[in-house]
Design a protein around this motif. Structure first.
Motif, mmCIF file in Angstrom:
data_model
loop_
_atom_site.group_PDB
_atom_site.id
_atom_site.type_symbol
_atom_site.label_atom_id
_atom_site.label_comp_id
_atom_site.label_asym_id
_atom_site.label_seq_id
_atom_site.Cartn_x
_atom_site.Cartn_y
_atom_site.Cartn_z
ATOM 1 N N SER A 49 -96.319 44.304 27.821
ATOM 2 C CA SER A 49 -94.879 44.279 28.076
ATOM 3 C C SER A 49 -94.162 43.490 26.981
ATOM 4 O O SER A 49 -94.775 42.647 26.311
ATOM 5 N N ILE A 50 -92.864 43.737 26.827
ATOM 6 C CA ILE A 50 -92.087 42.963 25.857
ATOM 7 C C ILE A 50 -91.936 41.506 26.281
ATOM 8 O O ILE A 50 -91.539 40.666 25.483
ATOM 9 N N THR A 51 -92.274 41.205 27.520
ATOM 10 C CA THR A 51 -92.210 39.812 27.975
ATOM 11 C C THR A 51 -93.442 39.016 27.534
ATOM 12 O O THR A 51 -93.460 37.793 27.680
ATOM 13 N N ASN A 52 -94.444 39.695 27.009
ATOM 14 C CA ASN A 52 -95.650 39.035 26.503
ATOM 15 C C ASN A 52 -95.397 38.627 25.056
ATOM 16 O O ASN A 52 -95.482 39.440 24.145
ATOM 17 N N ARG A 53 -95.065 37.357 24.835
ATOM 18 C CA ARG A 53 -94.674 36.890 23.501
ATOM 19 C C ARG A 53 -95.785 37.069 22.474
ATOM 20 O O ARG A 53 -95.532 37.436 21.326
ATOM 21 N N VAL A 56 -96.003 40.729 21.471
ATOM 22 C CA VAL A 56 -94.875 41.115 20.624
ATOM 23 C C VAL A 56 -95.084 40.604 19.196
ATOM 24 O O VAL A 56 -94.867 41.329 18.216
ATOM 25 N N GLN A 57 -95.508 39.361 19.082
ATOM 26 C CA GLN A 57 -95.772 38.797 17.755
ATOM 27 C C GLN A 57 -96.865 39.579 17.038
ATOM 28 O O GLN A 57 -96.752 39.872 15.837
ATOM 29 N N VAL A 90 -87.762 38.708 16.815
ATOM 30 C CA VAL A 90 -89.125 38.707 16.269
ATOM 31 C C VAL A 90 -89.220 39.694 15.104
ATOM 32 O O VAL A 90 -89.837 39.404 14.080
ATOM 33 N N CYS A 91 -88.590 40.846 15.251
ATOM 34 C CA CYS A 91 -88.564 41.823 14.153
ATOM 35 C C CYS A 91 -87.900 41.225 12.920
ATOM 36 O O CYS A 91 -88.387 41.382 11.790
ATOM 37 N N ARG A 92 -86.797 40.535 13.123
ATOM 38 C CA ARG A 92 -86.099 39.909 11.996
ATOM 39 C C ARG A 92 -86.984 38.890 11.293
ATOM 40 O O ARG A 92 -87.066 38.849 10.063
ATOM 41 N N GLN A 93 -87.673 38.076 12.063
ATOM 42 C CA GLN A 93 -88.523 37.038 11.492
ATOM 43 C C GLN A 93 -89.657 37.619 10.651
ATOM 44 O O GLN A 93 -90.082 37.015 9.671
ATOM 45 N N HIS A 94 -90.133 38.794 11.044
ATOM 46 C CA HIS A 94 -91.257 39.405 10.336
ATOM 47 C C HIS A 94 -90.821 40.477 9.335
ATOM 48 O O HIS A 94 -91.674 41.120 8.709
#
Length: 214
Positions: A49-53, A56-57, A90-94
């Protein structure tokens, strides 16, 4: 070839995007809370899920683009905007491009006219989700300039489970609903998936929302 992660990719929209992307030799990972009843050949499926940090990372480090087909329903309805903004950050950071499927409700019926979701006859049961997706769009428009994002809104007549005919072509618009000469507004699931992959391969809508219809 692009490495594409599709969150919510086992649903109607996500499956069409995944199928189109795999057919064009992209590397596709679908993340969903439940495994699909039928898997698309060539797609890598991950349960989550998108709630799983952490998940997502991980996907951000392994992707060129993350595309969300998640809808604001169930236990995500109250936190949906926040979760989508976290995913975008998260997308921005990566340095990963972020894309999202958005509903037709936030489109204007004419230049300077009302939003489709504010017009008479718009389905009452659909409106709450349209309001939330409009908030997501507003949030993306306020993100830092180094986030590369796009939102695609389908035609007004697009319905899950009503596939229509795959034509291999479509018209593109901006924030105003597209209609044909008879006032109809439709796009098939297959052609919506085609439009998403076209945008991934040749970006034409950076930090922008666009719509597609016949």
């Amino acid at each position: 070839m692009s490495k594409i992660t599709i969150f919510g990719g086992t649903g109607y929209v996500g499956s069409n995007v995944a199928r189109s992307a795999v057919s064009r030799n992209h590397e596709v990972t679908v993340v969903s809370r439940n495994a699909p009843a039928e898997k698309i050949s060539g797609v890598n499926y991950v349960t989550g899920s998108i709630t799983n940090r952490d998940l997502v990372q991980k996907q951000a480090t392994e992707s060129d683009i993350i595309f969300s087909c998640i809808t604001p329903r169930g236990d995500l309805s109250e936190t949906f905007v926040d979760e989508m903004m976290k995913l975008a950050e998260v997308c921005r950071q990566h340095g990963v491009r972020f894309g999202s499927a958005g509903g037709a409700g936030s489109l204007r019926v004419s230049e300077g006219g009302p939003l489709l979701m504010d017009t008479e006859g718009f389905p009452a049961m659909v409106r709450p989700g349209s309001v939330i997706m409009t908030e997501v769009l507003a949030g993306l428009r306020n993100t830092p300039e180094d986030l590369d994002w796009f939102v695609i809104s389908p035609a007004a007549g697009f319905r899950v489970g009503e596939p229509g005919q795959a034509t291999g072509s479509y018209r593109v618009g901006g924030d105003v609903l597209l209609t044909d000469a008879e006032g109809n507004s439709f796009i098939s699931g297959r052609d919506l998936g085609l439009a998403v992959v076209d945008e991934i391969e040749v970006p034409k809508h950076r930090r922008a929302r666009f719509t597609v219809a016949y």
